[in-house]
Design a protein around this motif. Structure first.
Motif, PDB file in Angstrom:
ATOM      1  N   ASP A   1      37.863   4.214 120.652  1.00  0.00           N
ATOM      2  CA  ASP A   1      37.396   3.218 121.617  1.00  0.00           C
ATOM      3  C   ASP A   1      37.842   1.811 121.223  1.00  0.00           C
ATOM      4  N   ASP A   2      37.715   1.527 119.925  1.00  0.00           N
ATOM      5  CA  ASP A   2      38.021   0.182 119.430  1.00  0.00           C
ATOM      6  C   ASP A   2      39.495  -0.179 119.591  1.00  0.00           C
TER       7      ASP A   2
ATOM      8  N   TRP B   1      35.381   1.752 127.790  1.00  0.00           N
ATOM      9  CA  TRP B   1      34.878   1.817 126.426  1.00  0.00           C
ATOM     10  C   TRP B   1      33.566   2.603 126.331  1.00  0.00           C
ATOM     11  N   PRO B   2      33.588   3.911 126.596  1.00  0.00           N
ATOM     12  CA  PRO B   2      32.338   4.685 126.685  1.00  0.00           C
ATOM     13  C   PRO B   2      31.463   4.605 125.431  1.00  0.00           C
ATOM     14  N   HIS B   3      32.075   4.690 124.242  1.00  0.00           N
ATOM     15  CA  HIS B   3      31.258   4.705 123.026  1.00  0.00           C
ATOM     16  C   HIS B   3      30.683   3.333 122.716  1.00  0.00           C
ATOM     17  N   GLN B   4      31.479   2.311 122.917  1.00  0.00           N
ATOM     18  CA  GLN B   4      30.990   0.956 122.722  1.00  0.00           C
ATOM     19  C   GLN B   4      29.919   0.616 123.760  1.00  0.00           C
TER      20      GLN B   4
ATOM     21  N   ASP C   1      25.900   7.388 132.745  1.00  0.00           N
ATOM     22  CA  ASP C   1      27.135   8.106 132.429  1.00  0.00           C
ATOM     23  C   ASP C   1      28.135   7.134 131.822  1.00  0.00           C
ATOM     24  N   PHE C   2      28.841   7.607 130.809  1.00  0.00           N
ATOM     25  CA  PHE C   2      29.844   6.782 130.135  1.00  0.00           C
ATOM     26  C   PHE C   2      31.206   7.423 130.352  1.00  0.00           C
ATOM     27  N   GLU C   3      31.909   6.921 131.350  1.00  0.00           N
ATOM     28  CA  GLU C   3      33.209   7.479 131.723  1.00  0.00           C
ATOM     29  C   GLU C   3      34.322   6.538 131.232  1.00  0.00           C
TER      30      GLU C   3
END
Length: 1023
Positions: free
Chosen positions: A512-513, A701-704, A468-470
């Motif tokens: 995210d960046d 940073w969920p997407h990274q 999971d990316f929270e």
């Protein structure tokens, strides 16, 4: 071609094995059909191999000594020790009739596929029942080495599962059929025309088909299904012999002794390592032999031990050193290696595996003559080579390096290599270094063998991951607050319209960046939100506390990370969550700026720990404190008080093994090998139903973070990474399915179950459909377990999921209790096993609650109705009782209630008081009736074996009543010895069983002991 006749298939198998080429070949002996024939054949071979020690053939009394030695082998582990002998030569001690005392050779490990070793095939061996009352048996195909049964093959025709053959052999184990000359069996093989599996022989209580393996191809690890191809790989000579010796592990772990068959990928890696060491020229400068890339959790300890063990026996090797990169892991490795050392027996002087307390002892052991395996740490070895009096060692020494990915930096390894100019180096790692210099290849040489995480998950050796990316920065806060402030700070004077336009054109990755580390690092709000999420979802993720977790955090920019770890620790302390939370990090002695605060924080943690667990750890005891924290996380501590969560910075993220840990909470950036290593703390196999995957929850940073995970998997899920770098291949089976996909598959399997059960009203009538429903129900359980641990699952309103699946609460209850229990009984009937051996642990969406007061009221009503001859209502009440007992988790108690109910209707329950029976009497009535049935069963057993009138007769009742299953508690103070002694005098007159009466006194003593242990275990299961 479809093969439907098992005997024809058996003949074809034997003919194929006989025709396999090689220096040595299998010889088929069609005339050997009985146990006596086997003993006679073995006697001829012993005499042939020992002509230099025997002047004449062995007499009956002389050979009887050998038969007794083999017959006394109680377990496959003892048999493995016997076959290994001393220094690889198995001998038996015999007193000849002429007064001479000789040692006769049985097995020689150096004559595998060579020398005078004899390889034979027999089939259809007739085996009379060992336990009175059991069936006579006939074995399919047995492979003999030097006359002793070593591999047992059971064949099944097309249309049958190979596991049926394994379950058949489990039945034989349970019936004590693998005794006397068959006690030497090491490997069980199940073959069908299109599937074959092998496993190490074992005891009935440890039998588990999860440890039955298919053979695999060396180049791509793909399984071998064709029976001829399997035979060529595994049953040819010398491979069959090597699998039972060189590639068999004798695990002498106290209280858990067993033999373990190596998996194909472990065999291939070991073969290649040994070949490279054998061919290595120790006199030239090149020291690197190569590295083995076997994913974390795939059994590198077993592979590296076998490589070390076999290398220590090579003529061109003087010593083998197993190098561990952390002192803390040395003891763990020594314990494991010593357990695997076949020469580390009660009679030996410690075996060939040794450890080193300090660098002086290390130096002495390296100088000592003789081969052996030394386990030590990189730090000790480096300290030794740096000492002023050290001189380079002029011996051929093989270094096997554990966790080789951590050995690719620093100067220690280089100094050690310089100190051992005549050395060969092999690295073992789950995550080789490819993208930093020096790489694993540059340190150790080329890749020797690869078994990736993808391979291991496909084989079921480790679990996949649910990731999971929270983020604690919600989308609304990010868009409405953070990003406008970010752009205003970066571009003074920018208009609100331009800001809005920029935000609208940003991708999620772009957003995210823009998030600065300060949003996460040492931010109390972020920490509070993470702890909120952990506590909120704890029950689902941990399976109501069945599993525990690690939380790891790290601060970037070269700042100390322990302050943030302590912020988490203190935040948990504030909460009334009921969670047991610990923390561990290293003590600082570097005189750095943060030393004072670091050690003060560690002291706070130890003070809390001392208060909680009654210990007294201080500044001098940090090592012991850390060890105890670890033991509370991996649940090895004796007091049973475990941690739910342990907070770490870098500790425990590599080399730590805890099968009951299923979740890693990540508040930091991980990438590459560090990511795979950390994730792999969660994916050890424990219970595939309640732990279907390792759970990872990321909080920044969920997407990274997702991108970094994909990059890591692109490398470590693909064996080609050793040559080229690849793109992430997408769906590779490493990452668990998303909730919607799991739900979709659940709908399909629920529909199948609905069809099998005629609308959830019953189970199928024919055996094939029963098996299919059983398979579907196991799949339902696995998928439901995955769904229930997903954050999207609404555990407060479980009815929602049931309605989506086309069920309601009542239907689900019937499926997971009444129907599943009926199905288990039928599957047990089909496979001729006890129902307790059927693995079907049901997943209940809603907790099943049994009203025991009402159940007891119904039983009282039943007794009264039967007493009043109201049989119509009595039968209705009995039906309702059984319906409720289906929902009782304690199946033993449920069966006792059902038996009591049947006995009431059959007039077998006596009630001495005045009717009507009252509810509060029922519990004692059931218990008393159960005790009576136990006494009756014991009395029947006594009658069969002639024990009713011996003086120790009443001791039998107490021994059985006090017995703990599988415990060695039946002969305390010689109680069983006395029973056997007394019974031997009278059994021929008093035993009611004709088969028992026919036994000789020697056989009666042996059979009674075995039978009594079996009977006592059965009574524990039943009552």
């Amino acid at each position: 071609m479809i093969k439907t006749n098992e005997l024809d298939f058996e003949d074809e198998l034997i003919n194929h094995l006989v025709d396999l080429g090689g220096t040595k070949q299998w010889s088929y002996l069609p005339n050997i059909k009985t146990t006596d024939d086997l003993w006679a054949n073995f006697k001829r071979i012993v005499e042939q191999h020992n002509q230099d020690r025997l002047d004449a053939p062995l007499t009956r009394s002389e050979f009887q000594q050998i038969k007794v030695i083999i017959g006394q082998l109680e377990t496959p582990y003892q048999a493995g020790q016997f076959l290994y002998g001393m220094n690889g030569i198995s001998q038996v001690e015999v007193d000849l009739d002429n007064g001479k005392h000789v040692y006769l050779r049985i097995f020689d490990q150096d004559n595998i596929g060579a020398g005078d070793t004899i390889y034979q095939i027999v089939n259809q061996i007739e085996r009379p029942a060992v336990i009175p009352g059991r069936k006579n048996r006939r074995f399919d195909t047995t492979l003999l080495i030097n006359g002793l049964p070593i591999l047992q093959i059971e064949e099944k025709a097309d249309g049958h599962d190979a596991k049926e053959a394994l379950n058949q052999m489990h039945q034989y184990i349970d019936e004590r059929q693998y005794t006397d000359i068959f006690s030497t069996l090491q490997i069980l093989v199940a073959i069908t025309p299109h599937d074959s599996r092998y496993m190490a022989n074992t005891t009935t209580d440890k039998f588990n088909t999860d440890f039955a393996f298919r053979w695999q191809k060396a180049d791509d690890n793909k399984p071998v299904f064709d029976w001829k191809e399997f035979s060529n790989y595994m049953l040819s000579i010398p491979m069959a012999h090597q699998m039972a010796t060189n590639y068999m592990i004798l695990d002498g772990t106290p209280k858990h002794q067993m033999i373990k068959a190596m998996r194909p990928y472990q065999v291939y890696a070991t073969q290649r390592v040994i070949r490279k060491i054998r061919e290595h020229d120790f006199s030239i400068g090149k020291q690197g032999i190569g590295y083995v890339w076997h994913t974390t959790g795939s059994g590198k300890t077993i592979s590296s031990f076998k490589a070390a063990w076999l290398a220590s026996r090579l003529p061109n090797v003087d010593k083998v050193v197993f190098l561990v990169d952390r002192i803390a892991l040395t003891n763990q490795t020594v314990d494991e290696y010593k357990a695997y050392d076949p020469e580390n027996t009660d009679e030996s002087n410690g075996g060939v595996v040794t450890d080193t307390a300090n660098r002086w002892i290390l130096s002495k052991k390296l100088s000592k003559k003789g081969n052996g395996i030394i386990v030590t740490s990189t730090q000790k070895m480096d300290s030794m080579v740096q000492s002023s009096n050290f001189k380079p060692i002029d011996k051929n020494i093989v270094f096997i390096v554990d966790e080789a990915h951590r050995s690719t930096s620093g100067d220690m390894l280089k100094r050690i290599k310089d100190g051992f100019p005549r050395s060969a180096w092999v690295g073992y790692t789950g995550t080789p270094v490819f993208d930093e210099h020096p790489t694993t290849q540059e340190v150790f040489g080329d890749l020797i063998h690869a078994y990736t995480i993808r391979d291991a998950i496909a084989d079921g050796n480790v679990l996949g991951f649910k990731v999971d990316f929270e983020t604690t920065l919600s989308d609304s806060v990010l868009r409405d607050q953070y990003l406008p402030e970010y752009f205003k700070g970066r571009y003074p004077g920018i208009s609100d319209e331009d800001i809005e336009m920029r935000i609208d054109n940003m991708t999620d990755a772009d957003m995210d960046d823009t998030v600065e580390p300060s949003v996460y690092d040492n931010n109390p709000k972020h920490i509070k939100l993470v702890v909120d999420d952990i506590i909120k979802n704890w029950s689902k993720r941990s399976r109501q506390g069945k599993y525990n977790a690690i939380l790891t955090t790290h601060v970037g920019g070269g700042k100390a990370s322990t302050p943030m770890a302590m912020m988490y620790y203190r935040e948990f302390k504030k909460r009334d969550s009921g969670l047991k939370v610990g923390i561990t990090f290293s003590q600082t002695t570097s005189n750095s700026d943060n030393q004072l605060d670091n050690n003060k924080d560690l002291r706070e943690a130890m003070t809390d720990y001392n208060k909680e667990f009654g210990t007294s750890f201080g500044d001098q005891d940090v090592k012991d404190y850390t060890a105890q924290v670890v033991s509370r996380l991996n649940r090895t501590i004796d007091d049973g008080k475990y941690f739910d969560i342990v907070i770490v910075v870098d500790q425990l993220l590599t080399g730590f093994n805890a099968p009951q840990m299923n979740t890693l909470y990540v508040d930091r950036t991980l990438h590459g090998s560090a990511l795979i290593q950390a994730y792999s703390r969660t994916n050890r196999v424990y219970d595939m139903q309640t732990k279907p995957f390792g759970r990872i929850v990321n909080y920044r940073w969920p997407h990274q973070t997702e991108k970094l995970m994909k990059e890591a998997l692109a490398i470590y899920a693909n064996r080609d990474s050793a040559n080229i770098q690849l793109e992430f291949p997408g769906e590779i089976g490493v990452i668990a399915k998303p909730y919607e996909k799991v739900k979709s598959e659940l709908k399909k399997v629920t529909k199948q179950l609905n069809n099998f059960s005629d609308g959830f009203t019953g189970i199928p009538q024919d055996d094939n459909h029963i098996e299919e429903m059983y398979s579907a129900l196991r799949k339902y359980n696995h998928l439901m377990a995955m769904a229930k641990q997903d954050d999207k699952y609404d555990d407060k309103n479980p009815d929602t999921l049931l309605h989506e699946l086309g069920m309601d609460v009542d239907t689900e209850e019937v499926l997971t209790t009444t129907l599943s229990n009926k199905l288990k009984k039928e599957v047990a009937r089909i496979h001729h096993v006890d129902v307790s051996q059927i693995d079907l642990q049901m997943e209940h969406v809603k907790a099943i609650r049994v009203n025991y007061d009402y159940l007891e009221e119904l039983i009282a009503n039943l007794m009264n109705q039967y007493h009043d001859d109201d049989l119509e209502n009595a039968n209705k009440t009995a039906k309702e009782i059984k319906s409720i007992s289906d929902k009782v988790d304690n199946r033993k108690y449920a069966e006792q209630i059902n038996q009591f109910t049947d006995d009431i209707l059959n007039g077998k329950v006596k009630y001495s008081d005045t009717y009507p029976v009252k509810q509060n009497e029922v519990k004692n009535l059931v218990s008393g009736h159960n005790d009576m049935r136990l006494r009756n069963d014991i009395f029947d057993y006594k009658k069969n074996w002639g024990l009713t009138d011996i003086e120790a007769s009443q001791d039998i009742n107490k021994l059985v009543s006090d017995h703990v299953k599988d415990a060695d508690d039946l002969n305390i103070d010689g109680a069983l010895d006395e029973i056997v002694k007394e019974a031997c005098v009278v059994y021929r007159m008093d035993a009611e069983s004709e088969e028992v009466k026919k036994l000789s006194k020697i056989k009666y003593r042996t059979h009674l002991r075995r039978s009594f242990k079996k009977f006592a275990d059965q009574m524990v299961d039943k009552y």
